[in-house]
Design a protein around this motif. Structure first.
Motif, short mmCIF file in Angstrom:
data_model
loop_
_atom_site.label_atom_id
_atom_site.label_comp_id
_atom_site.label_asym_id
_atom_site.label_seq_id
_atom_site.Cartn_x
_atom_site.Cartn_y
_atom_site.Cartn_z
N GLY A 1 10.51 -60.96 44.43
CA GLY A 1 9.34 -60.91 45.24
C GLY A 1 8.18 -60.74 44.15
N ALA B 289 2.56 -59.73 39.91
CA ALA B 289 3.71 -58.37 39.81
C ALA B 289 4.94 -58.95 40.49
CB ALA B 289 2.91 -57.62 40.74
N THR B 290 6.00 -58.57 39.92
CA THR B 290 7.23 -59.03 40.51
C THR B 290 8.21 -57.93 40.36
OG1 THR B 290 6.81 -61.48 39.51
CG2 THR B 290 9.30 -60.66 39.99
N LEU B 291 8.99 -58.18 41.36
CA LEU B 291 10.31 -57.16 41.71
C LEU B 291 11.30 -58.13 41.72
CD1 LEU B 291 11.51 -54.36 41.75
CD2 LEU B 291 11.12 -54.68 44.18
#
Lengths: 218, 706
Positions: B266, B56-58
């Motif tokens: 992140g 899961a990436t922002l």
């Protein structure tokens, strides 16, 4: 663009809403809340089994064994709850169990990465002879709930003597070492044998995560 | 009930769970792009994360945020689902707009060559491939490690990745069709893959320390549309950054992009194949009791060993395991029991615990033990054991496989001969728990908010398969702004009005139902649920499912007559009523994938189909994707397009290491809409029944002796 804005909110919510997870509850439902599940552990199904209840009073050398697992902070007595078919199973106060065939551990439960089962027939023969080699098979439960098998080649060797403190008595023992290895792991089990030829204490490998379990008779 | 309460709004509690466990060492070395894919800064590499890995990436800059879920679907195939926002963006065929533009995109990447001593890893990828959306690009890319700490990557890109210093498409040699990329349209797919100009990209990665990786890339993305709209300025095609992995499974990156912009990334990694607590700290089971040789030869001495005492002891011991004894049939040679497992995710583990307890409570003469697990009060299968096999195989190497081989898994028997056993705790169960939910609502008329409160739930078991259950909620907070009246829509509002339910429903009855489950014929299961089925609809729902015990497939049908509930969610209804229902086919593929096709009529009266494919892990994880098309999806006035998204279900025992049947699930990418909506029903047959059937039992059989 209504859809678009709704999605914007979805993205925001994705990163914003922490803390909804640990919602504990109360009630009489059979499935308890997470908090209560994380509390103390014991073996409830056995506790209600009246006929197997252990007599209160001083632990007897016939029905109790002292166990220690350093990695889990376990030091305590296990009570013998089943002795049949050549196997003895002890139950610890905090909800674990340890099963032996003769003097060799073949299963644990309640430790996390448990020894699910083992084939130790050759190991038992080598212990009886105080020397030789043996093939040892361990089974574990993997992350996907499948049984995985480890096979070790083991060498037995007497390694001198040592006085073992059993709490109530000091016993002079001979040390029988079992060094096992496969391409992944090497470990050394140790059996302490008294003058009658009885294994009165040992240190045996459970798994790579738990490492060793120590046990001694009272 | 707490499960429903959480599920309603757990869009992100997922991250809380993800954060509870890290990835393993082999993931080191792979870092993530702003697009949330393994790669450089914005350009991809050919690297492949471990099978099953979930990232899961922002990725954020001042003008663009990209939130991505990437999942390694098979050892070579990777999929990404992305929601991104760009300030003041719009596509050429769309109306100009100011404000945040949201794009939903899906990528696929396939590794065609694994890295060897000399050969590089090579992958081919499609980015935002479903429609010609904001991020559409295709690429072929090669990566090669040089020594322990360096890796170089070079690739050829098309679409967005062919826009910077592009040249004539080399594929034009094959066909002139490749030379020109079709104009952007909102069509599903209009042949744009690998068309138009192509361009080279590349970069280097240097693992300076165990936790720091420095990266630099030459980007072939000219951001043509964004530059034209004045959103982004490109001063340099060189991007550079540093990724810090403070502990395995967590990555934070600082990036310098386009020669003028800072960006942050992140990433949290999680892998269903890495279980934080191994097999879990389940309390030890009672051991099998071995009979003495010759014991029981004289049959069952009912005077010494009365039936009532055996039943009471069995029921008490099972109750302590979170298992309910529902019925028993006992004679000198065989025992059959029906039970309900309320604790263990794995029905195989429950079977193992029940079988062990019975070796301790049954008369020595009983050799055949038949266990029938119940789901919603109906038996799903009959698993027959020889008691001597249980005695022989408990802690023996190979004992798990052997007991499965020797057990017989068949259709459950009839109820004839069974003596019902009253539940030790009585027929009433209840609970009080907090709940929380996220409200999305219709974008123009309501705002995002979080609401929550307290929920009391109760169930009364008239019979094990006939249950009255309900819940009462008191809302304690709601952060959403007041909702204004909704404009009329071409389609009946069945979900986009959810904000009204949150706003007007402060003391509510989300559900109040009477449900009946049955097995009218062997292999055939039935359900009737009537009452307040869900917060927004009430009525009657009926269902039939045909599912043989040993089949990988099932077929079923569901029909419901429902009316829309008043926003206050008490006992009143609005005018809208509809007959909705689906025919469904389910198939469990051998390779861990599961498919479901539903065809029928949805809540707004639209007709269509939903296809869902999930990867199911034996430990309870499910990761899947779904798509719905109905007759209004491409209707000129509504034109909402295909509804698609991904869903994830995480078993809580995986996370906490304690036995529980709870799961935490979330669905991403399906914004509230009115087409393609189904009833939010509790207890549909297939998921209830299949746990007791051969495929699921055998997949989880490693837990039998747990």
């Amino acid at each position: 663009m209504g859809t678009v804005l709704a999605m914007t909110r979805m993205i925001r919510s994705f990163w914003v809403v922490l803390g909804l997870f640990a919602l504990a509850g109360c009630g009489n439902q059979t499935e308890p809340g997470l908090a209560s599940q994380l509390g103390g552990r014991f073996i409830p199904a056995l506790a209600v089994e009246a006929e197997s209840a252990v007599e209160p009073g001083a632990p007897s050398p016939e029905t109790a064994m002292l166990f220690q697992v350093s990695g889990l902070g376990i030091v305590g007595l296990g009570q013998l709850v089943e002795a049949s078919g050549g196997r003895r199973t002890y139950l610890g106060e905090t909800g674990y169990s340890v099963t032996f065939e003769g003097d060799v551990m073949v299963a644990t439960r309640g430790f996390g990465k448990d020894l699910m089962a083992a084939d130790v027939s050759q190991v038992r023969a080598a212990i009886a002879q105080r020397s030789g080699t043996a093939r040892r098979v361990h089974e574990y439960l993997d992350a996907r709930d499948q049984i995985s098998r480890q096979v070790y080649e083991c060498t037995f060797e007497l390694k001198g003597t040592e006085e073992v403190d059993l709490g109530l008595r000091q016993v002079e023992t001979r040390i029988l070492s079992e060094t096992c290895q496969n391409p992944r792991i090497v470990f050394e089990n140790v059996y302490y044998i008294d003058s009658n030829g009885t294994v009165i204490a040992s240190r045996q490998f459970v798994s790579d995560v738990i490492a060793y379990l120590r046990n001694n008779r009272l | 009930m707490a499960q429903r309460a959480i599920g309603a709004g757990a869009a992100i509690s997922l991250i809380a769970v993800l954060a509870s466990g890290g990835a393993q060492a082999q993931d080191r070395g792979i870092t993530y792009t702003l697009y949330g894919t393994p790669g450089l800064l914005e350009m991809p590499t050919a690297l492949v994360p471990p099978d099953g890995e979930f990232a899961a990436t922002l990725g954020a800059t001042t003008t663009m945020q990209r939130t991505t879920m990437t999942f390694q679907i098979t050892p070579r195939l990777m999929g990404s689902f992305r929601l991104s926002t760009t300030q003041d963006f719009y596509l050429p065929y769309e109306d100009p707009q100011e404000g945040l533009y949201v794009d939903r995109s899906v990528d696929l990447r396939y590794q065609i060559l694994e890295e060897g001593p000399l050969l590089p890893s090579v992958s081919v990828g499609l980015q935002d491939f479903i429609a010609s959306g904001q991020f559409g690009a295709e690429y072929i890319v090669a990566s090669k490690a040089l020594g322990d700490a360096f890796r170089v990557t070079a690739g050829l890109g098309w679409g967005r990745f062919g826009s910077g210093n592009g040249f004539d498409n080399p594929l034009g040699l094959l066909s002139s069709e490749f030379e020109t990329r079709p104009d952007d349209t909102d069509a599903i797919y209009d042949g744009q893959w690998f068309t138009g100009d192509a361009a080279f990209f590349g970069g280097v990665e240097w693992a300076a320390t165990d936790t720091l990786t420095l990266k630099a890339e030459y980007s072939s993305d000219a951001f043509e549309r964004e530059t034209a709209l004045g959103i982004i300025t490109i001063d340099s095609p060189i991007n550079a950054g540093v990724t810090w992995e403070p502990k395995p499974g967590y990555q934070i990156a600082a990036n310098y992009l386009y020669g003028n912009t800072f960006g942050l990334t992140g990433t949290i990694l999680f892998n269903p194949n890495n279980r934080p607590f191994d097999g879990g700290f389940d309390p030890a089971p009672v051991p099998v009791a071995q009979r003495d040789a010759g014991a029981g030869a004289g049959g069952w001495d009912r005077a010494a060993d009365p039936e009532a005492a055996i039943i009471a002891a069995t029921s008490r011991a099972l109750a302590a395991e979170g298992i309910e004894l529902n019925a028993i049939q006992l004679n000198a040679g065989a025992a059959r029991i029906q039970f309900t497992n309320n604790r263990y995710r794995s029905e195989a583990q429950a079977l193992g615990r029940v079988a062990r307890i019975m070796t301790r409570t049954l008369p020595a003469s009983v050799e055949t033990i038949i266990l029938e697990p119940l789901a919603r009060g109906i038996p799903t299968s009959a698993v027959t054991f020889n008691r001597s096999d249980l005695e022989a195989l408990e802690t023996v190497s190979g004992g798990s496989d052997a007991i499965l081989e020797r057990a017989m898994i068949a259709e459950a028997g009839s109820s004839a001969g069974l003596t019902p056993v009253a539940a030790p705790g009585g027929p009433l169960t209840w609970g009080i728990a907090p709940y929380g939910a996220v409200q999305f609502g219709d974008g123009e008329n309501s705002s995002f908010g979080i609401n929550g409160g307290i929920e009391a739930s109760a169930a009364y078991e008239i019979r094990p398969n006939l249950v009255l259950s309900g819940a009462l909620r008191q809302q304690l907070f709601n952060t959403a702004d007041a909702t204004t009246e909704l404009p009329s829509d071409d389609l009946q509002r069945v979900r986009t009005n959810s904000a009204f339910y949150v706003q007007e429903g402060t003391t509510t009855i989300p559900t109040l139902t009477l449900s009946h489950y049955g097995r009218p014929l062997p292999e055939l299961y039935s359900r009737v649920t009537a009452g307040l089925l869900e917060p927004m609809f009430g009525g009657v729902s009926t269902e039939l499912l045909f599912k043989p015990v040993d089949s990988d497939w099932a077929v079923g049908g569901e029909v419901a007559y429902v009316r829309q509930r008043e926003f206050d969610q008490l006992f009143e209804f609005q005018d809208y009523e509809v007959i909705t229902g689906h025919g469904s086919v389910y198939y469990d593929f051998d390779n861990g994938f599961h498919g479901q096709l539903d065809v029928g009529r949805y809540l707004a009266g639209d007709w269509g189909a939903t296809l869902a494919v999930d990867r199911e892990f034996e430990n309870g994880w499910r990761v899947g994707a779904f798509a719905t098309v109905t007759d209004v999806s491409f209707d000129g006035e509504i034109d909402s397009g295909v509804d698609y998204g991904i869903r994830v279900e995480i078993p809580i025992d995986f996370v906490v290491g304690q036995p529980t049947q709870r799961t935490l699930g979330t669905t991403l990418g399906a914004p509230e809409r009115d087409d393609g909506q189904r009833l939010d029903l509790d207890g549909r047959l297939y998921e209830e029944i299949r746990d007791g059937h051969y495929t699921n039992l055998s997949e989880g059989w490693g837990r039998f002796w747990r």
